[in-house]
Design a protein around this motif. Structure first.
Motif, PDB file in Angstrom:
ATOM      1  N   THR A  58      57.056  30.834  82.572  1.00  0.00           N
ATOM      2  CA  THR A  58      58.456  31.012  82.933  1.00  0.00           C
ATOM      3  C   THR A  58      59.321  30.961  81.685  1.00  0.00           C
ATOM      4  O   THR A  58      58.929  30.412  80.653  1.00  0.00           O
ATOM      5  N   HIS A  59      60.505  31.532  81.796  1.00  0.00           N
ATOM      6  CA  HIS A  59      61.425  31.611  80.662  1.00  0.00           C
ATOM      7  C   HIS A  59      61.948  30.227  80.294  1.00  0.00           C
ATOM      8  O   HIS A  59      62.244  29.415  81.167  1.00  0.00           O
ATOM      9  N   MET A  60      62.044  29.950  79.019  1.00  0.00           N
ATOM     10  CA  MET A  60      62.603  28.698  78.546  1.00  0.00           C
ATOM     11  C   MET A  60      63.953  28.965  77.892  1.00  0.00           C
ATOM     12  O   MET A  60      64.044  29.750  76.938  1.00  0.00           O
ATOM     13  N   ASN A  61      65.012  28.331  78.410  1.00  0.00           N
ATOM     14  CA  ASN A  61      66.327  28.565  77.820  1.00  0.00           C
ATOM     15  C   ASN A  61      66.499  27.733  76.545  1.00  0.00           C
ATOM     16  O   ASN A  61      65.667  26.883  76.210  1.00  0.00           O
ATOM     17  N   LYS A  62      67.585  27.961  75.847  1.00  0.00           N
ATOM     18  CA  LYS A  62      67.786  27.336  74.536  1.00  0.00           C
ATOM     19  C   LYS A  62      67.919  25.826  74.629  1.00  0.00           C
ATOM     20  O   LYS A  62      67.456  25.096  73.746  1.00  0.00           O
ATOM     21  N   ALA A  64      66.515  23.832  76.846  1.00  0.00           N
ATOM     22  CA  ALA A  64      65.183  23.273  77.072  1.00  0.00           C
ATOM     23  C   ALA A  64      64.366  23.290  75.792  1.00  0.00           C
ATOM     24  O   ALA A  64      63.673  22.311  75.461  1.00  0.00           O
ATOM     25  N   GLU A  65      64.431  24.384  75.058  1.00  0.00           N
ATOM     26  CA  GLU A  65      63.697  24.484  73.801  1.00  0.00           C
ATOM     27  C   GLU A  65      64.202  23.463  72.792  1.00  0.00           C
ATOM     28  O   GLU A  65      63.415  22.833  72.068  1.00  0.00           O
ATOM     29  N   LEU A  66      65.529  23.264  72.759  1.00  0.00           N
ATOM     30  CA  LEU A  66      66.108  22.267  71.861  1.00  0.00           C
ATOM     31  C   LEU A  66      65.583  20.875  72.184  1.00  0.00           C
ATOM     32  O   LEU A  66      65.201  20.112  71.288  1.00  0.00           O
ATOM     33  N   ALA A  67      65.542  20.539  73.476  1.00  0.00           N
ATOM     34  CA  ALA A  67      65.106  19.207  73.876  1.00  0.00           C
ATOM     35  C   ALA A  67      63.639  18.954  73.540  1.00  0.00           C
ATOM     36  O   ALA A  67      63.237  17.806  73.336  1.00  0.00           O
ATOM     37  N   LEU A  68      62.833  20.009  73.488  1.00  0.00           N
ATOM     38  CA  LEU A  68      61.419  19.852  73.154  1.00  0.00           C
ATOM     39  C   LEU A  68      61.170  19.735  71.653  1.00  0.00           C
ATOM     40  O   LEU A  68      60.071  19.373  71.230  1.00  0.00           O
ATOM     41  N   THR A  69      62.178  20.035  70.849  1.00  0.00           N
ATOM     42  CA  THR A  69      61.977  20.064  69.395  1.00  0.00           C
ATOM     43  C   THR A  69      62.904  19.129  68.625  1.00  0.00           C
ATOM     44  O   THR A  69      62.538  18.665  67.543  1.00  0.00           O
ATOM     45  N   ALA A  70      64.083  18.856  69.150  1.00  0.00           N
ATOM     46  CA  ALA A  70      65.067  18.050  68.415  1.00  0.00           C
ATOM     47  C   ALA A  70      64.753  16.563  68.547  1.00  0.00           C
ATOM     48  O   ALA A  70      64.448  16.077  69.641  1.00  0.00           O
ATOM     49  N   PRO A  71      64.830  15.810  67.439  1.00  0.00           N
ATOM     50  CA  PRO A  71      64.455  14.387  67.475  1.00  0.00           C
ATOM     51  C   PRO A  71      65.323  13.543  68.402  1.00  0.00           C
ATOM     52  O   PRO A  71      64.866  12.511  68.896  1.00  0.00           O
ATOM     53  N   GLY A 113      55.705  16.317  89.788  1.00  0.00           N
ATOM     54  CA  GLY A 113      56.164  17.703  89.843  1.00  0.00           C
ATOM     55  C   GLY A 113      57.649  17.822  90.107  1.00  0.00           C
ATOM     56  O   GLY A 113      58.068  18.289  91.160  1.00  0.00           O
ATOM     57  N   PHE A 114      58.477  17.424  89.131  1.00  0.00           N
ATOM     58  CA  PHE A 114      59.931  17.413  89.339  1.00  0.00           C
ATOM     59  C   PHE A 114      60.587  18.773  89.139  1.00  0.00           C
ATOM     60  O   PHE A 114      61.803  18.904  89.265  1.00  0.00           O
ATOM     61  N   GLY A 115      59.805  19.803  88.821  1.00  0.00           N
ATOM     62  CA  GLY A 115      60.374  21.147  88.674  1.00  0.00           C
ATOM     63  C   GLY A 115      61.283  21.244  87.471  1.00  0.00           C
ATOM     64  O   GLY A 115      60.882  20.951  86.351  1.00  0.00           O
ATOM     65  N   LEU A 116      62.530  21.630  87.707  1.00  0.00           N
ATOM     66  CA  LEU A 116      63.515  21.719  86.625  1.00  0.00           C
ATOM     67  C   LEU A 116      64.255  20.404  86.410  1.00  0.00           C
ATOM     68  O   LEU A 116      65.070  20.290  85.499  1.00  0.00           O
ATOM     69  N   GLY A 117      64.004  19.432  87.273  1.00  0.00           N
ATOM     70  CA  GLY A 117      64.488  18.082  87.022  1.00  0.00           C
ATOM     71  C   GLY A 117      65.865  17.735  87.536  1.00  0.00           C
ATOM     72  O   GLY A 117      66.326  16.615  87.329  1.00  0.00           O
ATOM     73  N   ILE A 142      60.231  20.576  81.783  1.00  0.00           N
ATOM     74  CA  ILE A 142      60.196  19.355  80.979  1.00  0.00           C
ATOM     75  C   ILE A 142      61.346  19.354  79.982  1.00  0.00           C
ATOM     76  O   ILE A 142      62.055  18.348  79.823  1.00  0.00           O
ATOM     77  N   GLY A 143      61.553  20.486  79.323  1.00  0.00           N
ATOM     78  CA  GLY A 143      62.631  20.580  78.345  1.00  0.00           C
ATOM     79  C   GLY A 143      63.999  20.426  78.982  1.00  0.00           C
ATOM     80  O   GLY A 143      64.860  19.698  78.471  1.00  0.00           O
ATOM     81  N   LYS A 144      64.225  21.100  80.105  1.00  0.00           N
ATOM     82  CA  LYS A 144      65.529  20.998  80.767  1.00  0.00           C
ATOM     83  C   LYS A 144      65.792  19.583  81.238  1.00  0.00           C
ATOM     84  O   LYS A 144      66.902  19.061  81.114  1.00  0.00           O
ATOM     85  N   CYS A 145      64.777  18.944  81.773  1.00  0.00           N
ATOM     86  CA  CYS A 145      64.916  17.574  82.260  1.00  0.00           C
ATOM     87  C   CYS A 145      65.277  16.624  81.112  1.00  0.00           C
ATOM     88  O   CYS A 145      66.174  15.782  81.248  1.00  0.00           O
ATOM     89  N   ALA A 146      64.582  16.760  79.992  1.00  0.00           N
ATOM     90  CA  ALA A 146      64.880  15.919  78.826  1.00  0.00           C
ATOM     91  C   ALA A 146      66.290  16.187  78.308  1.00  0.00           C
ATOM     92  O   ALA A 146      66.997  15.256  77.894  1.00  0.00           O
ATOM     93  N   TYR A 147      66.697  17.450  78.345  1.00  0.00           N
ATOM     94  CA  TYR A 147      68.046  17.798  77.877  1.00  0.00           C
ATOM     95  C   TYR A 147      69.109  17.125  78.750  1.00  0.00           C
ATOM     96  O   TYR A 147      70.075  16.549  78.245  1.00  0.00           O
TER      97      TYR A 147
END
Length: 279
Positions: A58-62, A64-71, A113-117, A142-147
């Motif tokens: 599935t598509h990852m928005n910016k 979500a991608e930020l949350a997976l990479t930013a400290p 399985g929280f989906g988009l969170g 996972i990224g969106k949820c962390a964001y």
């Protein structure tokens, strides 16, 4: 309420064989063979593991991608492994909150399985004194949820990338206060029923990690799966239906209504909640 005549036969025929097909041909099954096989102790043969989930591209928005990479979001990600889902060493969820304001002894909820969170984060924000762990396999979610957790400065959220059943096997007994499973894949084709999360075999793993008096709470918008779950769970030793045998419960206030659920209800579709308490 009428029962579906094929449920008993299907439950009794659950096995450890799998098929390479899916009920969604546009979403390919994860090809990581380590996720689908394990070595049987004392044997050189592989036994097939039936996944309850299907990993979708599935598509990852910016964000979500930020949350997976930013400290600044790393505190929420227990094992940020970009698709690897390595659960090595994750054997105590309470320890994840040892340095948080709530500490490790606070009530603990695990959502599978929280989906988009969205609802997961809404629940965590509404109960700041309760710790929440979410386990998911889809990196965009996972990224969106962390964001969302980071932008709301939540201190009671941790996110794990990986297979929930494998995670539960690694946890201590009597460890979790609530386990939530909202709108799991219904696997509506009969040949895929073995993939349904709610089965006697998997519930043995789930209830092992629940505290006495702890809750297993599930919800579905598929009627057949709803009655399937009632039959499995009512017949499972060690769990008691909060609403009484054979009954569903009203949606509790703590479970947010999703936009998809609201849309379905407006169209006349049903939603069924079940809460079971560990004896």
């Amino acid at each position: 309420m009428s029962q579906h005549s094929d449920i008993n036969d299907t439950i009794n025929s659950l096995d450890t064989t799998d098929e390479q097909t899916s009920n969604n041909t546009s979403a390919p099954i994860d090809t990581d063979t380590n996720a689908r096989h394990e070595i049987e102790p004392g044997s050189d043969k592989h036994i097939r593991i039936v996944n309850t989930f299907m990993k979708r591209r599935t598509h990852m928005n910016k964000n979500a991608e930020l949350a997976l990479t930013a400290p600044e979001f790393s505190e929420y990600l227990v094992n940020n492994s970009f698709g690897n889902g390595d659960l090595s060493g994750i054997d105590d969820l309470r320890a994840l909150f040892a340095d948080s304001p709530n500490g490790s002894d606070a009530p603990l909820t695990l959502e599978i399985g929280f989906g988009l969170g969205d609802s997961f984060i809404e629940m965590a924000a509404a109960e700041p004194a309760r710790n929440f762990v979410g386990v998911e396999v889809h990196e965009p979610g996972i990224g969106k949820c962390a964001y969302m957790a980071g932008t709301q400065n939540l201190s009671n959220v941790k996110i794990i990338n990986g297979d929930a059943i494998q995670l539960l096997k690694q946890l201590p007994e009597n460890h979790i206060d609530r386990i939530q499973l909202y709108f799991p894949d219904p696997w509506q084709k009969k040949r895929h029923y073995k993939r349904r999360f709610v089965s006697p075999e998997r519930m043995a793993i789930v209830t092992r990690s629940l505290k006495q008096g702890g809750w297993f709470h599930t919800a579905t918008d598929w009627e057949h799966y709803a009655f399937w779950m009632v039959e499995v769970l009512d017949g499972f030793a060690g769990l008691t239906n909060k609403a009484g045998a054979g009954n569903f419960t009203d949606r509790p206030d703590f479970r947010p209504m999703t936009k998809f659920e609201r849309r379905g209800l407006e169209r006349g579709h049903g939603v069924w909640d079940l809460i079971y308490i560990k004896d």
